[in-house]
Scaffold this active site. Structure first.
Site, PDB file in Angstrom:
ATOM      1  N   SER A 178       0.803  -1.221   0.000  1.00  0.00           N
ATOM      2  CA  SER A 178       0.000   0.000   0.000  1.00  0.00           C
ATOM      3  C   SER A 178       0.835   1.269   0.000  1.00  0.00           C
ATOM      4  O   SER A 178       0.386   2.296  -0.508  1.00  0.00           O
ATOM      5  CB  SER A 178      -0.963  -0.003   1.189  1.00  0.00           C
ATOM      6  OG  SER A 178      -0.266  -0.205   2.399  1.00  0.00           O
ATOM      7  N   HIS A 206      -5.138  -3.100  -2.978  1.00  0.00           N
ATOM      8  CA  HIS A 206      -4.734  -2.127  -3.997  1.00  0.00           C
ATOM      9  C   HIS A 206      -4.555  -2.740  -5.384  1.00  0.00           C
ATOM     10  O   HIS A 206      -4.240  -2.025  -6.333  1.00  0.00           O
ATOM     11  CB  HIS A 206      -3.440  -1.425  -3.576  1.00  0.00           C
ATOM     12  CG  HIS A 206      -3.608  -0.604  -2.348  1.00  0.00           C
ATOM     13  ND1 HIS A 206      -4.075   0.685  -2.367  1.00  0.00           N
ATOM     14  CD2 HIS A 206      -3.418  -0.916  -1.038  1.00  0.00           C
ATOM     15  CE1 HIS A 206      -4.135   1.146  -1.128  1.00  0.00           C
ATOM     16  NE2 HIS A 206      -3.753   0.193  -0.301  1.00  0.00           N
ATOM     17  N   LYS A 238     -10.997   1.359  -2.061  1.00  0.00           N
ATOM     18  CA  LYS A 238      -9.903   1.817  -2.918  1.00  0.00           C
ATOM     19  C   LYS A 238     -10.446   1.933  -4.354  1.00  0.00           C
ATOM     20  O   LYS A 238     -11.200   2.838  -4.636  1.00  0.00           O
ATOM     21  CB  LYS A 238      -8.726   0.851  -2.796  1.00  0.00           C
ATOM     22  CG  LYS A 238      -8.359   0.507  -1.340  1.00  0.00           C
ATOM     23  CD  LYS A 238      -7.523   1.542  -0.639  1.00  0.00           C
ATOM     24  CE  LYS A 238      -7.520   1.476   0.878  1.00  0.00           C
ATOM     25  NZ  LYS A 238      -6.917   0.325   1.514  1.00  0.00           N
TER      26      LYS A 238
HETATM   27  C1  LIG Z   1      -6.861   0.058   3.105  1.00  0.00           C
HETATM   28  C2  LIG Z   1      -6.331  -1.300   3.410  1.00  0.00           C
HETATM   29  C3  LIG Z   1      -6.936  -2.125   4.338  1.00  0.00           C
HETATM   30  C4  LIG Z   1      -8.058  -1.652   5.210  1.00  0.00           C
HETATM   31  O1  LIG Z   1      -9.238  -1.556   4.502  1.00  0.00           O
HETATM   32  P1  LIG Z   1     -10.414  -0.658   5.096  1.00  0.00           P
HETATM   33  O2  LIG Z   1     -11.610  -1.104   4.374  1.00  0.00           O
HETATM   34  O3  LIG Z   1     -10.019   0.756   4.809  1.00  0.00           O
HETATM   35  O4  LIG Z   1     -10.469  -0.921   6.567  1.00  0.00           O
HETATM   36  C5  LIG Z   1      -6.464  -3.406   4.507  1.00  0.00           C
HETATM   37  N1  LIG Z   1      -5.401  -3.845   3.802  1.00  0.00           N
HETATM   38  C6  LIG Z   1      -4.754  -3.059   2.908  1.00  0.00           C
HETATM   39  C7  LIG Z   1      -3.580  -3.601   2.174  1.00  0.00           C
HETATM   40  C8  LIG Z   1      -5.202  -1.759   2.698  1.00  0.00           C
HETATM   41  O5  LIG Z   1      -4.554  -0.967   1.849  1.00  0.00           O
END
Ligand SMILES: *Cc1c(COP(=O)(O)O)cnc(C)c1O
Length: 389
Positions: A178, A206, A238
């Site tokens: 990320s 992502h 995302k």
């Molecule tokens: C954003 C993210 C999460 C968390 O997801 P949310 O729905 O925002 O709680 C988990 N793992 C990764 C790799 C992320 O980038």
């Protein structure tokens, strides 16, 4: 609360105090935003496909809200599980090519639920050093023995697995990292897991919607299926522009999560309007591949121009394109200077990234224009991320 005040002052001294900025969208489906009263372009959101502000998502949410209200009213096992949730789970199973899926309220909760279901005190959990915090927290919550391997290093993982032969092992990795944007070496990780009887779970928050010939993410990119990677986590906040998450995998795994994952059982189900918007986003991501292609092409354009300008990049081919700075205060200063010039790029500092690797995390989206990217690179080159010492 003198101890808390002292700890906050220490954060200030180290240049690590985080501040929220109030970000106003000028138009829903544009990268133009207003930050602290200043008009600028958003280069730090995760809306890679530009779907968060798409009016078709808002319409789907509005229709669902009018039909059944905003809130789900309860957790899934009480009376919160509604037709929208069931339909999304079926669509996700088809889309990911997996037996079953389970929709969670957030990615953080999905990871807590998955890892605590798969790992207990006797389990060794192996994680990439740069995994998302939720995967690390999940292993700690499970009380498992956590071992972190060098970033993207399947040989190091295999060494750790071989040293503990005979112990139940779970391997966790981001698909796309990320804060770095690089892709995990999944074929090599999966092969190491197969040789040592370890279970591999991939959090592709992502990668989904962005990578792979049809946007099905890092696993599609590498042509890996449920056999090689039994558990897949995805999030909707995302590329899909909404909110929520899912776990996909074999039916017994998913049923175990329904029975036992506390972060699933003891929380309110996602609001049905959000789920309706997510279903629309999934359909649009599939029907409009230009979004994905555009975000990736802009990432290549950014890289070529940034490298020519002497900026320090990471080996990433995804819409996440960090510019390495080094010291946390230098990253914050560069971010502030960019904002003055009309570009909002977040400074990312420890503990989100390792010490000495503070950075500007640039993200590209289908909403950007080529000229926006070129102007950003010029501003970056001017305002100064100084080379790392
Ligand atoms: C954003 C993210 C999460 C968390 O997801 P949310 O729905 O925002 O709680 C988990 N793992 C990764 C790799 C992320 O980038």
């Amino acid at each position: 609360m003198p101890a808390l005040s002292a700890a906050l002052a220490a954060l200030d001294d180290a240049g690590l105090r985080r501040r929220r900025r109030t970000v106003e969208r000028i138009a829903p489906d544009s990268a133009a935003i207003r930050v602290d009263g200043r008009d600028c372009l958003d280069f730090c959101g995760n809306d890679y496909l530009g779907l968060a502000g798409d009016p078709r998502l808002a319409e789907a949410a509005g229709r669902a809200a009018n039909a059944s209200g905003v809130g789900a009213r309860a957790s899934h096992l009480v009376c919160g599980h509604q037709p929208e949730h069931a339909a999304l789970e079926a669509e996700l199973a088809a889309w990911t090519g997996r037996e079953r899926t389970l929709v969670f309220s957030t990615g953080y909760q999905a990871n807590l639920g998955l890892v605590t279901a798969l790992a207990g005190r006797g389990t060794r959990v192996h994680e990439d050093r740069l995994n998302h915090a939720s995967l690390i927290d999940a292993a700690l919550l499970a009380g498992a023995r956590l071992q972190r391997y060098a970033h993207a290093d399947a040989v190091a993982l295999e060494r750790h697995l071989a040293a503990r032969a005979g112990t139940a092992a779970l391997v966790l990795t981001d698909g796309v990292f990320s804060m770095d944007g690089d892709v995990a070496p999944l074929p090599a990780l999966a092969a190491a897991c197969a040789r040592h009887g370890a279970l591999l779970a991939v959090d592709d928050a992502h990668g989904l919607g962005v990578l792979g010939a049809s946007g099905r993410g890092t696993l599609e990119h590498f042509a890996l299926g449920q056999t090689e990677v039994p558990a897949l986590v995805g999030t909707f906040g995302k590329a899909f522009g909404t909110f929520g998450a899912f776990v996909a995998g074999p039916a017994p795994l998913i049923e175990s999560l329904v029975q036992r994952a506390r972060s699933y059982v003891y929380t309110t189900a996602l609001p049905p309007p959000i789920v309706a918007a997510t279903r629309t986003a999934l359909a649009l991501a599939a029907a409009e591949p230009w979004r994905r292609e555009r975000a990736l092409a802009l990432a290549q354009r950014f890289r070529a121009r940034a490298q020519a300008a002497g900026l320090r990049l990471v080996g990433s081919a995804t819409p996440i394109q960090p510019v390495l700075i080094g010291a946390p205060d230098a990253a914050v200063n560069a971010s502030a200077a960019l904002l003055e010039r009309g570009f909002f790029v977040a400074a990312i500092r420890p503990p989100t990234v390792p010490a000495g690797t503070s950075r500007l995390r640039v993200t590209l989206s289908a909403l950007h224009r080529e000229a926006d990217v070129d102007a950003l690179v010029m501003a970056l080159a001017d305002c100064g991320p100084q080379p790392m010492t």
